[in-house]
Motif scaffolding. Structure first.
Motif, short mmCIF file in Angstrom:
data_model
loop_
_atom_site.label_atom_id
_atom_site.label_comp_id
_atom_site.label_asym_id
_atom_site.label_seq_id
_atom_site.Cartn_x
_atom_site.Cartn_y
_atom_site.Cartn_z
N ARG B 198 -2.75 -13.11 24.52
CA ARG B 198 -3.61 -12.62 25.61
C ARG B 198 -2.76 -12.15 26.79
O ARG B 198 -3.02 -11.10 27.38
CB ARG B 198 -4.56 -13.73 26.07
N MET B 199 -1.72 -12.95 27.08
CA MET B 199 -0.87 -12.60 28.21
C MET B 199 -0.12 -11.30 27.92
O MET B 199 -0.02 -10.42 28.77
CB MET B 199 0.10 -13.76 28.48
N THR B 200 0.40 -11.15 26.68
CA THR B 200 1.15 -9.95 26.32
C THR B 200 0.26 -8.72 26.45
O THR B 200 0.64 -7.71 27.05
CB THR B 200 1.65 -10.05 24.86
N ARG B 201 -0.95 -8.83 25.92
CA ARG B 201 -1.86 -7.69 25.95
C ARG B 201 -2.12 -7.25 27.39
O ARG B 201 -1.96 -6.08 27.74
CB ARG B 201 -3.17 -8.06 25.27
N SER B 202 -2.47 -8.20 28.23
CA SER B 202 -2.87 -7.79 29.57
C SER B 202 -1.69 -7.29 30.40
O SER B 202 -1.82 -6.31 31.12
CB SER B 202 -3.60 -8.93 30.30
N THR B 203 -0.51 -7.91 30.26
CA THR B 203 0.60 -7.43 31.09
C THR B 203 1.14 -6.10 30.57
O THR B 203 1.49 -5.23 31.37
CB THR B 203 1.76 -8.44 31.15
N VAL B 204 1.18 -5.91 29.25
CA VAL B 204 1.64 -4.62 28.72
C VAL B 204 0.69 -3.51 29.18
O VAL B 204 1.12 -2.43 29.61
CB VAL B 204 1.76 -4.65 27.18
N LEU B 205 -0.61 -3.81 29.12
CA LEU B 205 -1.61 -2.84 29.59
C LEU B 205 -1.34 -2.44 31.03
O LEU B 205 -1.36 -1.26 31.38
CB LEU B 205 -3.00 -3.49 29.53
N GLU B 206 -1.08 -3.45 31.85
CA GLU B 206 -0.85 -3.22 33.26
C GLU B 206 0.37 -2.33 33.47
O GLU B 206 0.34 -1.36 34.23
CB GLU B 206 -0.65 -4.56 33.94
N VAL B 207 1.46 -2.66 32.77
CA VAL B 207 2.71 -1.90 32.93
C VAL B 207 2.52 -0.46 32.46
O VAL B 207 2.99 0.48 33.10
CB VAL B 207 3.86 -2.59 32.17
N LEU B 208 1.77 -0.31 31.34
CA LEU B 208 1.59 1.04 30.78
C LEU B 208 0.89 1.98 31.76
O LEU B 208 1.01 3.19 31.64
CB LEU B 208 0.80 0.97 29.47
N ARG B 209 0.14 1.37 32.69
CA ARG B 209 -0.60 2.21 33.64
C ARG B 209 0.28 2.63 34.83
O ARG B 209 -0.14 3.41 35.66
CB ARG B 209 -1.79 1.43 34.19
N GLN B 210 1.50 2.11 34.90
CA GLN B 210 2.30 2.37 36.10
C GLN B 210 3.00 3.74 36.05
O GLN B 210 3.21 4.31 34.98
CB GLN B 210 3.31 1.24 36.30
N ASP B 211 3.39 4.17 37.25
CA ASP B 211 3.94 5.52 37.38
C ASP B 211 5.21 5.74 36.58
O ASP B 211 5.39 6.79 35.97
CB ASP B 211 4.24 5.80 38.86
N PHE B 212 6.08 4.73 36.59
CA PHE B 212 7.37 4.96 35.92
C PHE B 212 7.21 5.21 34.43
O PHE B 212 8.01 5.91 33.81
CB PHE B 212 8.37 3.83 36.22
N ILE B 213 6.18 4.67 33.82
CA ILE B 213 5.92 4.92 32.40
C ILE B 213 5.57 6.39 32.20
O ILE B 213 6.05 7.04 31.27
CB ILE B 213 4.78 4.01 31.89
N ARG B 214 4.73 6.90 33.14
CA ARG B 214 4.36 8.31 33.05
C ARG B 214 5.61 9.19 33.16
O ARG B 214 5.80 10.14 32.41
CB ARG B 214 3.37 8.67 34.15
N THR B 215 6.49 8.80 34.07
CA THR B 215 7.74 9.55 34.26
C THR B 215 8.57 9.54 32.97
O THR B 215 9.08 10.58 32.52
CB THR B 215 8.57 8.92 35.40
N ILE B 216 8.67 8.35 32.37
CA ILE B 216 9.48 8.26 31.14
C ILE B 216 8.87 9.12 30.05
O ILE B 216 9.58 9.83 29.33
CB ILE B 216 9.60 6.79 30.68
N ARG B 217 7.54 9.02 29.95
CA ARG B 217 6.87 9.84 28.93
C ARG B 217 7.12 11.33 29.20
O ARG B 217 7.37 12.12 28.28
CB ARG B 217 5.37 9.56 28.94
N ALA B 218 7.08 11.71 30.50
CA ALA B 218 7.26 13.11 30.88
C ALA B 218 8.65 13.60 30.51
O ALA B 218 8.86 14.77 30.21
CB ALA B 218 7.02 13.27 32.38
N LYS B 219 9.59 12.63 30.54
CA LYS B 219 10.95 13.00 30.18
C LYS B 219 11.09 13.23 28.68
O LYS B 219 12.14 13.61 28.20
CB LYS B 219 11.93 11.90 30.62
N GLY B 220 10.03 12.90 27.95
CA GLY B 220 10.03 13.18 26.51
C GLY B 220 10.48 12.02 25.65
O GLY B 220 10.79 12.19 24.48
#
Lengths: 522, 314
Positions: B198-220
């Motif tokens: 439960r803890m893994t699911r909720s914290t991973v979800l939270e992190v995935l929504r953060q800006d730096f993840i979008r940046t990393i994804r944008a970098k390809g």
């Protein structure tokens, strides 16, 4: 680095799965029934009887430890001078014969060629040492009070020993036959400081190993004085406190013998690989009154409660019918017990009970507390049933369930009103009567004092003629039932659940676990 | 960092001192004493006072505490009143089993919980996610003892299987040891897995929504790199906290599971000692468990800075 961790994790997982799956049948029916053991000690494994012990033993010193989980182990390792047969008659054990030249002298002739498990010869010196150890205050032996009348012990020869008593003491020989009067070796006590962790006796089984909270293992004594016994190679007492674990273990054959509560016995009866073997115990359940406190200081109140108790219900509901009515001396004590079924106070009679309460001045009943031990489900069941029965005569009782240590404290301090418990009658009527009910009896926690009981106890102790003694104790029992410091309820049957490939084993009151002739059929 | 560690270690002293006083007094306060439970209904006044003298229970209470604690300070935890064996030796012996059980359970729970938690987070609100959430809820809510009893019942009735009941250590016989340990580890691991999942699911979800993840994804970056190298590492701190706490609790011994599977672990040692009022054993074991718990907490705190270099201790 991460790759290494991955590979290691995968390997560990594979090993675990393999371990769990491999050798699955080792504990399965076919193998377990032949007594096979996955422990690796295959040499002694074929005739290794495995027993599921419901409590961890509390120590192995026969002179000190009264816990049943310990007695069942050390009684296999040690012998006493005498023993009882199934009719509770005295029989020779380490002493092959005994004589009584006068009322206060006993001479025992020891069996020759008996050795301790360490190879030392058992002699009269060891007997003298054992009794002196019991009598020594430093030992704090539970058997000390049994032998308070022993004035001196003389070794007459290596196989002859004389006990001089300060006065006539009829129960003496019964106490000599007690497991707590086991013959121990001085050398072993000196080497180890005490006997709590080691056990070196002359009995049919030798102590091998005790892994705390796991198991105690005994092995066959090849030099046992009874030719050809025991037949087993060893016994392993495995501590399994959880009843569902014991049930699963006996079902699969991981253990050969165990105990279950009366509620689980029907489950075992349904299984065709299991036998349920019962015997009449020397215990009885009771209600004890604090006769120092109101209203229990009034004999009529106690008698009224006795009439209000429906003993048949106690037998049927608490013990599922596997119990018999009991007086202060239960029926398994053979000739010492009296037939209580016709006793007036054993007849369930609510009207008469109410009338007695009126006479005592409690026409509206009263409120009280029943204390009992939470450790034993049967005691709680008994207390709850009695609570309902008492309501019928206007007595409102609260039940106080106490953890064992707390229960013993309450019992000892007399800080109770009503106590529901179970007593063991011991092996001599002196214990059943004077230990619990004479004014100075060490287990008289009831504040009870009755001149008649005191004089009968005294007479019983100093009368050696068996028939006369029996009459004395019959009178004492009737007097106790009439004065009712305790209400004696029922004496339960006890049960062992045994795998049906275990042969030549019949439990009895004098020796519930005699495995000397027992074998495990292959 | 070193100064911080030393400071934390120094703080252990008042904590352990407080616990030692507390447990000593608690043991004295509970009704029933070692002599009563030992002699039972066979006790006479004589034998009682003799045993009290032998055990030093006739001394004033502060004297008893002083005698005990002065021994503890030099590593002598006293001897068991029941067995006469040194307490520390017994504790360490039992601790090896408890440690093994804890590590196995923790390992089992991680290999189930962390991957499933991540999958649930990635596939949020799909049937996979719901499935994982139901499993984790069951893991958290089914009590240990019920699962253990059920497992034994099913294995014994339908497969005629019962795990070996005589304990051997991992060194003596690894296969038999694992046969013994696997069932209790599964039971304990399942409960742990529920919470970690439960803890893994909720914290991973939270992190995935953060800006730096979008940046990393944008970098390809590939999704694998996004999840494992970035999201998971950032999500680890709360997961680690919960794992640390669970390990701490398990290391204190798991009384019921050890009892059901007849395992001679630390939990059994304490339980038997409490029932028998074996004061030195209870006191020593509780002190030891407290020490282990505090140490695990310290290690977890230090691991934070490894996982997140922004965290520094001064």
């Amino acid at each position: 680095m991460t790759k290494k961790i991955k590979i290691f994790s995968l390997l560990l997982l594979v090993v675990m799965v393999m371990a769990a799956c491999s050798d699955n049948n080792a504990s399965g029916d076919s193998d377990a029934d032949s007594g096979s053991d996955s422990g690796g000690d295959s040499k002694a494994a074929n005739q290794l009887l495995k027993i599921g012990n419901d409590q961890e033993p509390a120590g192995l010193d026969p002179h000190k430890v009264p816990a049943h989980s310990s007695i069942r182990i050390y009684e296999k390792v040690y012998d006493s001078l005498l023993t009882f047969d199934e009719n509770m008659e005295l029989q020779p054990e380490l002493a092959k014969e005994w004589e009584q030249p006068d009322d206060t002298t006993y001479i025992f002739t020891l069996r020759e060629g008996v050795t301790f498990h360490n190879g030392d010869k058992m002699t009269a010196e060891d007997v003298k040492y054992s009794y002196e150890r019991i009598l020594d205050e430093e030992t704090a032996s539970i058997a000390k009070s049994y032998f308070d009348k022993v004035e001196s012990i003389e070794v007459m020869s290596p196989t002859k020993i004389k006990f001089n008593l300060s006065e006539t003491y009829a129960p003496f020989l019964s106490y000599v036959a007690s497991t707590n009067a086991a013959i121990v070796s001085e050398k072993v006590v000196e080497e180890n400081g005490d006997l709590m962790q080691v056990a070196v006796g002359t009995g049919p089984f030798k102590f091998e190993e005790w892994k705390p909270d796991n198991y105690v293992e005994l092995s066959k004594n090849e030099d046992y004085y009874k030719e050809g016994q025991p037949k087993l190679d060893g016994i392993r007492y495995i501590t399994m406190k959880d009843e569902s674990a014991r049930l699963a273990a006996i079902r699969t054959g991981e253990v050969h013998l165990t105990t279950l509560s009366s509620q689980s016995i029907p489950l075992a009866e349904k299984n065709d690989k299991l036998d349920v073997k019962g015997y009449q115990s020397t215990e009885y359940s009771y209600v004890g009154f604090n006769v120092d406190k109101e209203p229990f200081d009034n004999k009529k109140v106690r008698q009224a409660i006795s009439l209000a108790v429906n003993r048949q219900e106690v037998k049927d509901i608490v013990w599922k019918g596997d119990a018999i009515l009991s007086g202060p001396i239960p029926e398994s004590m053979g000739k010492w017990a009296i037939d209580v079924s016709e006793e007036e106070l054993y007849q369930h009679d609510i009207e008469k009970a109410k009338q007695l309460l009126v006479e005592a001045g409690y026409e509206d009943g009263f409120e009280t507390t029943i204390s009992t031990a939470s450790t034993y489900p049967d005691m709680i069941d008994t207390a709850q049933l009695l609570q309902q029965q008492f309501e019928k005569i206007g007595i409102k009782a609260d039940i106080k369930q106490l953890e064992w240590g707390q229960y013993i404290d309450t019992w000892k301090s007399g800080d109770h009103e009503m106590l529901v418990g179970r007593n063991s009658s011991g092996s001599d009527p002196d214990r059943s009567i004077s230990f619990f009910f004479s004014t100075d009896g060490s287990a008289n926690v009831w504040g009870f004092s009755n001149d008649k009981i005191d004089s009968l106890s005294e007479k019983g102790r100093t009368t050696t003629d068996k028939e006369k003694r029996r009459e004395i104790y019959n009178e004492a029992q009737k007097k106790l039932i009439e004065t009712s410091p305790n209400l004696f309820l029922v004496s339960p049957k006890k049960f062992f659940i045994v795998r049906n490939n275990v042969e030549n084993y019949t439990p009895s009151a004098n020796e519930p676990e005699n495995f000397n002739e027992t074998i495990i059929k292959q | 960092m070193i100064a911080y560690t030393i400071r934390r270690l120094l703080m252990l002293i008042p904590v352990l001192f407080g616990i030692s006083v507390f447990i000593f007094l608690i043991m004295k306060m509970i009704p029933g004493d070692v002599v009563s439970t030992m002699l039972g209904t066979e006790a006479t006044d004589e034998s009682r006072s003799q045993l009290e003298k032998q055990f030093g229970l006739n001394l004033p209470i502060y004297q008893q505490y002083y005698n005990w604690i002065s021994g503890v300070l030099v590593g002598d935890f006293g001897v068991s009143l029941r067995t006469g064996k040194p307490v520390l030796g017994d504790i360490l012996n039992r601790f090896t089993l408890t440690l093994e059980l804890t590590l196995l359970s923790a390992f089992l729970s991680w290999i189930i919980a962390i991957p499933l938690g991540i999958i649930a987070a990635i596939k949020r609100n799909t049937s996979t996610d719901f499935g994982v959430r139901i499993i984790s809820l069951l893991g958290v809510s089914v009590p240990n003892f019920a699962l253990a009893t059920l497992l034994l019942l099913i294995l014994s009735v339908f497969f005629s299987y019962y795990p070996p009941s005589t304990y051997v250590s991992l060194v003596e016989d690894p296969v038999k040891n694992l046969q013994m340990m696997i069932l209790p580890s599964i039971v304990l691991g399942t409960a742990m897995a529920g919470a970690v999942m439960r803890m893994t699911r909720s914290t991973v979800l939270e992190v995935l929504r953060q800006d730096f993840i979008r940046t990393i994804r944008a970098k390809g970056a590939s999704e694998r790199v996004v999840i494992f190298n970035h999201a998971l590492k950032n999500a680890m701190i709360p997961i680690l906290t919960i794992i640390g706490m669970q390990i701490g609790v398990l290391l204190g011994g798991t009384v019921i599971i050890e009892q059901i599977f007849s395992l001679p672990g630390l939990g059994q040692l304490v339980l038997t000692a409490i029932n028998q009022r074996d004061y030195p054993v209870v006191q020593g074991a509780v002190l030891f468990i407290a020490f282990v718990f505090v140490m695990i907490n310290l290690i977890v705190d230090l691991l934070y800075s490894y996982l997140d270099p922004r965290i520094t201790y001064k």
